[in-house]
Design a protein around this motif. Structure first.
Motif, PDB file in Angstrom:
ATOM      1  N   ARG A   1      22.074  35.832 -36.565  1.00  0.00           N
ATOM      2  CA  ARG A   1      22.786  37.117 -36.548  1.00  0.00           C
ATOM      3  C   ARG A   1      21.947  38.248 -37.141  1.00  0.00           C
ATOM      4  O   ARG A   1      22.488  39.230 -37.652  1.00  0.00           O
ATOM      5  N   MET A   2      20.655  38.142 -37.067  1.00  0.00           N
ATOM      6  CA  MET A   2      19.793  39.180 -37.625  1.00  0.00           C
ATOM      7  C   MET A   2      19.849  40.470 -36.809  1.00  0.00           C
ATOM      8  O   MET A   2      19.423  41.529 -37.293  1.00  0.00           O
ATOM      9  N   ASN A   3      20.373  40.378 -35.600  1.00  0.00           N
ATOM     10  CA  ASN A   3      20.461  41.571 -34.751  1.00  0.00           C
ATOM     11  C   ASN A   3      21.459  42.599 -35.275  1.00  0.00           C
ATOM     12  O   ASN A   3      21.533  43.714 -34.759  1.00  0.00           O
ATOM     13  N   LYS A   4      22.217  42.256 -36.321  1.00  0.00           N
ATOM     14  CA  LYS A   4      23.181  43.198 -36.901  1.00  0.00           C
ATOM     15  C   LYS A   4      22.495  44.263 -37.754  1.00  0.00           C
ATOM     16  O   LYS A   4      23.134  45.232 -38.156  1.00  0.00           O
ATOM     17  N   TYR A   5      21.200  44.088 -38.041  1.00  0.00           N
ATOM     18  CA  TYR A   5      20.536  44.942 -39.028  1.00  0.00           C
ATOM     19  C   TYR A   5      19.336  45.667 -38.439  1.00  0.00           C
ATOM     20  O   TYR A   5      18.722  45.219 -37.468  1.00  0.00           O
ATOM     21  N   ASP A   6      19.000  46.794 -39.076  1.00  0.00           N
ATOM     22  CA  ASP A   6      17.804  47.542 -38.699  1.00  0.00           C
ATOM     23  C   ASP A   6      16.556  46.966 -39.351  1.00  0.00           C
ATOM     24  O   ASP A   6      15.459  47.075 -38.803  1.00  0.00           O
TER      25      ASP A   6
END
Length: 440
Positions: free
Chosen positions: A226-231
């Motif tokens: 779920r790293m795609n939640k962050y910039d």
């Protein structure tokens, strides 16, 4: 003539079929009782998981003991091989898969079902926790914001941080949010940790600069999907180089970088992660899960990372000198990451932490990731041996660790042009002053 050639081909094909039927069972048996070929399994059964848990219990009983911690490296190797010999006798580990890699400090093996495992001869905190007795071990102040350096004696509790954040929102100190960041902290369980207070401090400081920062101290495989939640994603974990053998008729070896987590293997999780385990996207070391580059390649195969900046602090993220391995960076870039930063070789803890501190500070002040990294290298040195000798260290490790950037050097956070660097730094200082006052 054509008919004769046809008959010869038919005879050859028939002979091949006979040899396959005769030799296949023998080759199967030659691998060891009950062992299967590498490509034979595509799913993990409950019995497979139960057998792995039995092996993991024996491995963790060894590696988690005080006796193992006190052993020399040679003693650990002897104990690890003896334990694996016993697990082989029980049919839980494939005998011909056991491989000693003294250079990288581990013994690798394959469970009976085909999943990869290993025993660390060098304990995680010995991999990169290299310190010395010269000077202060804290973070040195970045030159452009020297007034706002973290203080090593200031551990922040969750209550203090939450109170400070609530006060910040009430006072509306920061009208703009410049992005979302996540620190994936998997160095330890934070109890009596020498590292954790620094990361707590950095989190609070970056919050004060408008970078909404989450710190995950129980990093799981699911979290890494779920790293795609962050910039901005910061991988703060131990890393290593894993070498294993594979193949049934012709044995081959492969070495690749892995990221070590603190997530313990369980029967239920093994079944859930079965496909990734059998595909060697997940490996188990000392009964804990680790990820390979293929884990990220599979998790973000549709490009979900979408412009995220990935900053890895893990040792050997990009391999080692004379054997640089770009697979981690390539997998993350293929998954949509805009920029990936990581180290070649084992890196000194304090150097790595200082480089992170300086780079993210200047990224949050509006600089591009390329300029922010250049500033950090100018402040702390191009590699960790330069930093080490400047601090007065006299016995540097053999190979210097250096941080490499892949992808777009012009990537930046959403820092508004009408919000000056001075105002942002002042807001961060005000927030931390409140934190210090609350902590006192």
């Amino acid at each position: 003539m054509k008919e004769q050639r046809h008959r010869i081909l038919c005879a050859v094909c028939a002979l091949a079929l006979v040899l396959t039927a005769v030799l296949a069972p023998a080759a199967w048996a030659a691998d060891g009782a009950g062992e299967v070929q590498d490509t034979a399994k595509s799913t993990l059964t409950t019995d497979d998981a139960a057998e792995m848990q039995q092996a993991d219990a024996a491995v963790t009983a060894l590696t988690g003991s005080d006796e193992y911690e006190q052993m020399s490296r040679e003693g650990r190797l002897t104990a690890a091989l003896a334990e694996l010999d016993e697990l082989t006798r029980k049919g839980l580990v494939r005998r011909d898969s056991i491989r000693t890699d003294e250079e990288n400090g581990m013994v690798s093996f394959t469970y009976r079902c085909g999943v990869l495992g290993g025993i660390l001869l060098t304990l995680p905190d010995e991999l990169d926790e290299m310190t010395f007795d010269a000077g202060d071990n804290g973070l040195r102040a970045p030159r452009d914001i020297a007034r706002y350096t973290p203080r090593t004696e200031m551990p922040l509790t969750d209550d203090v941080r939450q109170a400070a954040e609530a006060r910040q929102y009430r006072e509306n100190a920061l009208p703009e949010t410049i992005g979302r960041a996540a620190i994936y902290y998997a160095f330890d369980n934070t109890v009596n940790s020498s590292r954790f207070p620094y990361y707590s401090y950095m989190q609070g400081f970056w919050e004060g600069m408008g970078l909404r920062t989450t710190m995950n101290t129980r990093v799981t495989l699911s979290d890494l999907r779920r790293m795609n939640k962050y910039d901005l994603c910061i991988l703060s974990a131990h890393g290593a180089y894993y070498t294993y053998s594979y193949g049934t008729f012709w044995k081959h070896t492969r070495t690749e970088p892995i990221i070590l987590l603190t997530e313990a293997s369980t029967l239920y999780k093994d079944i859930i992660y079965g496909f990734d385990l059998l595909a060697h996207r997940i490996i188990k070391l000392n009964g804990l899960y680790c990820v390979t580059a293929d884990f990220f390649r599979n998790a973000y195969r549709s490009g979900q990372l979408s412009n995220t900046i990935i900053y890895s602090e893990t040792c050997e993220f990009l391999g080692v000198t004379n054997s640089v391995d770009e697979s981690m960076a390539e997998a993350l870039l293929a998954g949509g990451a805009r920029t990936v930063l990581g180290y070649v070789n084992n890196v000194y803890t304090v150097y790595s932490r200082s480089m992170l501190w300086d780079t993210v500070n200047h990224l949050a002040m509006g600089q591009t990731i390329g300029r922010a990294l250049a500033h950090a290298k100018d402040t702390y040195g191009e590699n960790d041996i330069i930093w080490y000798t400047e601090q007065g260290g006299r016995r540097p490790h053999a190979a210097a660790a250096y941080l490499v950037l892949y992808g777009d050097e012009s990537a930046r956070l959403n820092v508004p042009e009408n919000f000056s660097l001075e105002e942002r730094a002042e807001a961060a200082e005000d927030m931390l002053a409140d934190v210090l006052e609350s902590a006192a």
